[in-house]
Design a protein around this motif. Sequence first.
Motif, PDB file in Angstrom:
ATOM      1  N   SER A 100     -28.796 -63.780 115.415  1.00  0.00           N
ATOM      2  CA  SER A 100     -28.431 -63.576 116.821  1.00  0.00           C
ATOM      3  C   SER A 100     -29.365 -64.336 117.755  1.00  0.00           C
ATOM      4  N   VAL A 101     -30.647 -64.314 117.466  1.00  0.00           N
ATOM      5  CA  VAL A 101     -31.614 -65.041 118.297  1.00  0.00           C
ATOM      6  C   VAL A 101     -31.314 -66.538 118.254  1.00  0.00           C
ATOM      7  N   LEU A 102     -31.059 -67.068 117.070  1.00  0.00           N
ATOM      8  CA  LEU A 102     -30.734 -68.493 116.947  1.00  0.00           C
ATOM      9  C   LEU A 102     -29.453 -68.835 117.710  1.00  0.00           C
TER      10      LEU A 102
ATOM     11  N   ASN B  67     -23.108 -67.421 115.117  1.00  0.00           N
ATOM     12  CA  ASN B  67     -23.785 -66.298 114.481  1.00  0.00           C
ATOM     13  C   ASN B  67     -23.456 -66.248 112.991  1.00  0.00           C
ATOM     14  N   ALA B  68     -22.195 -66.431 112.651  1.00  0.00           N
ATOM     15  CA  ALA B  68     -21.800 -66.451 111.238  1.00  0.00           C
ATOM     16  C   ALA B  68     -22.452 -67.623 110.508  1.00  0.00           C
ATOM     17  N   GLN B  69     -22.495 -68.781 111.178  1.00  0.00           N
ATOM     18  CA  GLN B  69     -23.113 -69.958 110.556  1.00  0.00           C
ATOM     19  C   GLN B  69     -24.610 -69.755 110.335  1.00  0.00           C
ATOM     20  N   HIS B  70     -25.291 -69.242 111.348  1.00  0.00           N
ATOM     21  CA  HIS B  70     -26.736 -69.003 111.206  1.00  0.00           C
ATOM     22  C   HIS B  70     -27.019 -67.951 110.138  1.00  0.00           C
ATOM     23  N   ARG B  71     -26.206 -66.901 110.099  1.00  0.00           N
ATOM     24  CA  ARG B  71     -26.402 -65.871 109.072  1.00  0.00           C
ATOM     25  C   ARG B  71     -26.241 -66.477 107.683  1.00  0.00           C
TER      26      ARG B  71
ATOM     27  N   LYS C 286     -30.307 -52.498 103.763  1.00  0.00           N
ATOM     28  CA  LYS C 286     -29.746 -52.472 105.118  1.00  0.00           C
ATOM     29  C   LYS C 286     -30.754 -52.993 106.142  1.00  0.00           C
ATOM     30  N   LEU C 287     -32.021 -52.643 105.967  1.00  0.00           N
ATOM     31  CA  LEU C 287     -33.044 -53.116 106.891  1.00  0.00           C
ATOM     32  C   LEU C 287     -33.240 -54.625 106.765  1.00  0.00           C
ATOM     33  N   LEU C 288     -33.200 -55.139 105.547  1.00  0.00           N
ATOM     34  CA  LEU C 288     -33.298 -56.587 105.353  1.00  0.00           C
ATOM     35  C   LEU C 288     -32.092 -57.301 105.969  1.00  0.00           C
ATOM     36  N   ASP C 289     -30.903 -56.718 105.818  1.00  0.00           N
ATOM     37  CA  ASP C 289     -29.701 -57.301 106.409  1.00  0.00           C
ATOM     38  C   ASP C 289     -29.796 -57.271 107.930  1.00  0.00           C
ATOM     39  N   TYR C 290     -30.321 -56.180 108.478  1.00  0.00           N
ATOM     40  CA  TYR C 290     -30.513 -56.084 109.923  1.00  0.00           C
ATOM     41  C   TYR C 290     -31.470 -57.177 110.406  1.00  0.00           C
ATOM     42  N   THR C 291     -32.520 -57.439 109.665  1.00  0.00           N
ATOM     43  CA  THR C 291     -33.480 -58.477 110.021  1.00  0.00           C
ATOM     44  C   THR C 291     -32.812 -59.852 110.029  1.00  0.00           C
TER      45      THR C 291
END
Length: 189
Positions: free
Chosen positions: A148-150, A92-96, A137-142
Amino acid sequence: NIMLATGMLLFFVFCYWGFSILTPDTSSEAFFNMLLVRGVGLSLLFLPITAVSLSTLKGMEISQGTSFTGLMRQLGGSFGIALINTYMSRQNAQHRSDIVQHLSTEKTALWERSAMLTKGFMAKGMSPEQATQSSYKLLDYTVMKQASVLTYMDVFWILGIMFLVFVPIVLFAFKRPKHAGAIDLSSAH
């Protein structure tokens, strides 16, 4: 062996199905049939494992063997979940990080999206500062949602491949026990 291999194959189908349908917008209804396949696969996995683990026990040993088998299943599940959670945290950290690297402040699409969100929040009565922070915040949530999906797709893929690799091992590595009373022709001269 056939039942166990079939269960593993069905679990691979479940994992591949999850990998192929997962998006940020996948509804919960899309998982229903997939989870049915998983349920059948798991029952085909657990029945032979339980039967083999209890097959040589007699009397009081059966209840103790059942308890021990349940304990081992719980411990195995706990270790498996811990490993998957650790892997998911790292992925998750890597994908983010990968997604954020592709978002450049020089890209006009990002600025246009942020400005559009800010205007939308201001139309709802927020101050310009609050609206800007809310858009960020909404962009960060996206970004987090996509990461998470990845990550879940990675988990589905790895678990599916793992089960697929074990199918031939289960089919060919374990010898079938000889039936009682069968004649062993290799020892007769």
